[in-house]
Design an enzyme around this catalytic site. Structure first.
Site, mmCIF file in Angstrom:
data_model
loop_
_atom_site.group_PDB
_atom_site.id
_atom_site.type_symbol
_atom_site.label_atom_id
_atom_site.label_comp_id
_atom_site.label_asym_id
_atom_site.label_seq_id
_atom_site.Cartn_x
_atom_site.Cartn_y
_atom_site.Cartn_z
ATOM 1 N N LYS A 185 -17.215 -0.418 5.392
ATOM 2 C CA LYS A 185 -18.215 -1.679 4.788
ATOM 3 C C LYS A 185 -19.591 -1.607 4.390
ATOM 4 O O LYS A 185 -19.690 -1.292 3.457
ATOM 5 C CB LYS A 185 -17.691 -2.947 4.993
ATOM 6 N N MET A 235 24.273 8.726 2.478
ATOM 7 C CA MET A 235 24.369 9.920 3.804
ATOM 8 C C MET A 235 24.891 9.503 5.325
ATOM 9 O O MET A 235 25.195 10.382 5.548
ATOM 10 C CB MET A 235 22.877 10.467 3.382
ATOM 11 N N PHE A 260 -11.886 -7.087 13.624
ATOM 12 C CA PHE A 260 -10.715 -8.061 12.389
ATOM 13 C C PHE A 260 -10.210 -6.815 11.389
ATOM 14 O O PHE A 260 -10.851 -6.185 11.001
ATOM 15 C CB PHE A 260 -11.350 -9.294 11.576
ATOM 16 N N GLU A 293 0.915 -1.434 0.062
ATOM 17 C CA GLU A 293 0.564 0.036 0.018
ATOM 18 C C GLU A 293 0.729 0.851 -0.235
ATOM 19 O O GLU A 293 0.207 2.472 -0.439
ATOM 20 C CB GLU A 293 -0.915 0.179 1.047
#
Lengths: 164, 577
Positions: free
Chosen positions: B162, B484, B112, B50
């Site tokens: 949902k 770096m 859940f 994601e």
């Protein structure tokens, strides 16, 4: 310096946590915060007391204004204003002390709203300083419990913090 | 038209003109994915993580100016997206991130894949919403796009339980054409009196400099900026985020300023008597030690966001407004002021200032050792990339030394060609961002300049590139170190290289091949240009170039922590104080 800021904010779930979260995320301090819906049910009004130098308070008001839910705000400290705070205080009050406490409550224009064998509950409204003074006037060992609302504020004069 | 909540979500995206959504399905968004399946206007690209979805949407937004859209499921889908959201927030990138949520009756029950998405994302979004009723979807989506793209842009999260998208419940659909919010009114024009005073200051100044940031790109102010700066004949420097808003090859451009900026840009800031900051936010990587910042200058600050003004640095003349209109107003007022006042030649007063600047420029602060024919210098690799792409590619970068080398050695002539995570500094940003750029600009070369540390943070997106045929070119400057970090450890921790050596690197050539791409390893400077030509000639293939570079090269010039702009270290030979 102490600043007292009045905020009109959308009366929506999470609006309060946006304000509280802003203060913790940016390291500003909140001395007190009161909030309740206004006569317009879609708006809440907050009174927030904070401390900081001019630069910090300028940032605080800018950051508050940047919150999408904040509709309008006013730093009451910029002008003449009135502050009131309410306190409920439970005091040990055995027979021997009752006269003294009752007259003290009268001097401070409070009200005794609950009485038992051993205690009073006093309701008192005023400036935060007045409430401090009352607590000081009652002997420390006599105070059982104190609950204060934190100040609510309003600017003096004809102009109001309202939607234009 | 009666639609279900899931269909409404997709229809809103259509009505907003959204072409691409980057996402990853899961339980809470199954209804929405089913609605996506049944249409073809909104194209969905399946990422592999994601974080990649949000970075890809972000890359699309940065390279086009349009809002990017990501769609993820509840719980871990949302938490994985947070890094991407925070990245966009720090750089003010317009995104709408749709997150699934457990059904409303389960909210708060530790169900859940439940997480308090609105709570978790609150500090790193411009605004967020939790939709509780199907009737609220359309207006909320409209608000989300309006907020993301107007004023100071930023990411907006819309959390959708949902049950709100239940396909069995349908309602009439209407998408609002415009939306008004009483609590949100970003400035549409700058204050004309302030603009006039700013122009007067510009014409009076003896050593002025423009300091411009990402806001010029976000606010489409590039054209107006070029016109104003050219007419004033003043020097201009840019932040990392603003590169490309003014053509880098122009004589008046002094390069980037700040920690790894050029000598001429930083010295000019230090000695300027007027700093005109436009769409920049005085970030600590730009200012150096704040007490030593621009000691002689009056400061004009133009920004759409009032809270950016006087946040870290005192400002003499604030102007709140959109950069493009403010710059246009400045130009207009300057022309009329010049006509009226018959001023002594303003350009002549700048002669001495330009002479000074040319002296600083003469230091050639970006020089590096070109005599080495054994080891590839990272700077040389970026210069070669510039040459091979004709300076016209979209360059996405990750975070670290390679990012600074890209910013220093790939001069950008146009806005929206330099895509990098400046504010949050998110390693792993480059590859997924490049996917968003390539999807939006299939005709243009898109290259990722990255390191072997950064690329491994989102390397799984190589599979996404395969699935959707995204022929990105990956320029991996492989020095075997977190460069770096290693540089700072060398300078400030007596070369104790704690955890900065990336042992057990994969064979990137084989890795690229196993994902179905072309892999190349280049180890000698003499081979680099031909190899890069070959890579870019493969128009329809992703080519992963593993370029082995000098492991000990450092980024110069550098302003160390606590130092001012005039206290730069130019090369390894000059002493670090």
């Amino acid at each position: 310096m102490r600043h007292i800021i009045s905020i009109l904010i959308e009366n929506e779930a999470g609006a309060l946590s946006r304000v509280a979260g802003l203060f913790s995320a940016r390291g500003y301090n909140i001395e007190s915060l009161t909030v309740a819906p206004t006569e317009d049910g879609s708006l809440s009004r907050m009174t927030l007391v904070t401390r900081g130098n001019n630069e910090i308070v300028e940032q605080i008001t800018k950051q508050l204004n940047k919150l999408i839910d904040v509709v309008k705000l006013l730093d009451l400290s910029d002008g003449e204003h009135i502050e009131r705070e309410m306190m409920l205080i439970k005091i040990r009050a055995e027979r021997a002390h009752r006269g003294e406490i009752t007259s003290l409550v009268e001097i401070f224009r409070g009200r005794i709203i609950d009485v038992t064998d051993a205690s009073y509950i006093v309701e008192m409204t005023g400036s935060p300083a007045k409430l401090d003074a009352f607590i000081k006037a009652v002997h420390e060992e006599m105070v059982v419990e104190v609950v204060r609302t934190g100040p609510s504020g309003i600017a003096r004069g004809a102009k109001g913090l309202v939607l234009s | 038209m009666e639609l279900s909540g899931a269909e409404i979500v997709v229809q809103c995206l259509k009505d907003e003109g959204v072409e691409y959504v980057f996402g990853y399905p899961g339980g809470a968004v199954l209804h929405i994915y089913d609605a996506i399946f049944q249409q073809s206007d909104v194209k969905h690209l399946l990422v592999r993580h994601e974080q990649g979805a949000v970075h890809a949407a972000d890359g699309l937004a940065r390279s086009t100016g349009k809002p990017g859209v990501a769609l993820v499921t509840s719980g871990p889908g949302a938490t994985n997206a947070v890094t991407g959201i925070a990245t966009a927030y720090m750089d003010s990138i317009p995104l709408v991130v749709l997150t699934g949520q457990v059904a409303t009756p389960f909210i708060g029950s530790d169900a859940f894949q439940e997480v308090d998405t609105v709570g978790i994302t609150r500090p790193c979004v411009k605004h967020n919403f939790l939709i509780k009723r199907v009737e609220d979807i359309a207006t909320t989506m409209k608000k989300a796009f309006h907020l993301a793209t107007s004023g100071r842009p930023g990411p907006v999260v819309v959390d959708i339980p949902k049950d709100v998208t239940d396909p069995r419940i349908t309602i009439p659909y209407h998408y609002p054409t415009e939306i008004k919010m009483r609590s949100y009114n970003p400035a549409v024009r700058g204050h004309q009196g302030q603009i006039r005073r700013a122009v007067e200051l510009m014409l009076e100044a003896h050593s002025p400099i423009f300091y411009t940031g990402g806001g010029v790109i976000l606010g489409e102010g590039s054209e107006a900026l070029i016109a104003l700066v050219r007419e004033l004949n003043v020097p201009i420097t840019s932040t990392l985020m603003g590169l490309g808003s003014y053509p880098a090859s122009d004589r008046q451009f002094l390069g980037m300023l700040g920690m790894h900026g050029t000598y001429e840009a930083n010295m000019a800031m230090h000695e300027a008597d007027l700093v005109v900051a436009i769409g920049a936010r005085f970030d600590d990587r730009v200012t150096g030690h704040i007490e030593k910042f621009c000691p002689h200058a009056r400061i004009i600050h133009v920004d759409i966001d009032p809270s950016s003004i006087a946040k870290t640095v005192r400002v003499d003349l604030p102007i709140v407004g959109p950069v493009r209109s403010v710059l246009q107003d400045m130009l207009k007022q300057m022309r009329s002021l010049k006509q009226k006042q018959q001023q002594p030649n303003h350009h002549a007063t700048l002669q001495a200032w330009w002479q000074k600047i040319e002296q600083w420029r003469g230091m050639h602060c970006l020089r590096y050792d070109r005599s080495n024919h054994e080891v590839i210098k990272p700077q040389y690799a970026v210069e070669t990339l510039h040459k091979v792409t004709g300076g016209d590619a979209i360059i996405c970068s990750d975070v670290g030394q390679h990012q600074m080398f890209a910013a220093q050695f790939y001069p950008f002539e146009q806005p929206r060609r330099w895509i990098n995570s400046g504010g949050l500094g998110t390693m792993g940003f480059g590859l997924p961002a490049a996917m968003g750029c390539k999807v939006a600009h299939p005709e243009r070369e898109v290259a990722v300049v990255t390191g072997e540390g950064s690329i491994q943070m989102c390397i799984q997106e190589l599979a996404t590139c395969k699935q959707y045929d995204l022929p990105i070119k990956i320029i991996l400057l492989n020095n075997g170190y977190l460069g770096m970090v290693r540089q700072w450890q060398e300078f400030f921790y007596d070369s104790r290289y704690s955890q900065s050596y990336v042992e057990a690197l994969p064979d990137f050539v084989q890795l690229a091949q196993s994902y179905g791409h072309v892999g190349m390893r280049i180890e000698r400077p003499g081979d680099l240009e031909a190899a890069m030509q070959e890579a870019f000639s493969m128009k329809d293939r992703l080519v992963f170039m593993d370029i082995i570079v000098d492991p000990k090269e450092n980024v110069y010039p550098m302003i160390a922590a606590g130092k001012g702009h005039h206290e730069m270290v130019l090369s390894p030979d000059s002493e670090l104080v």
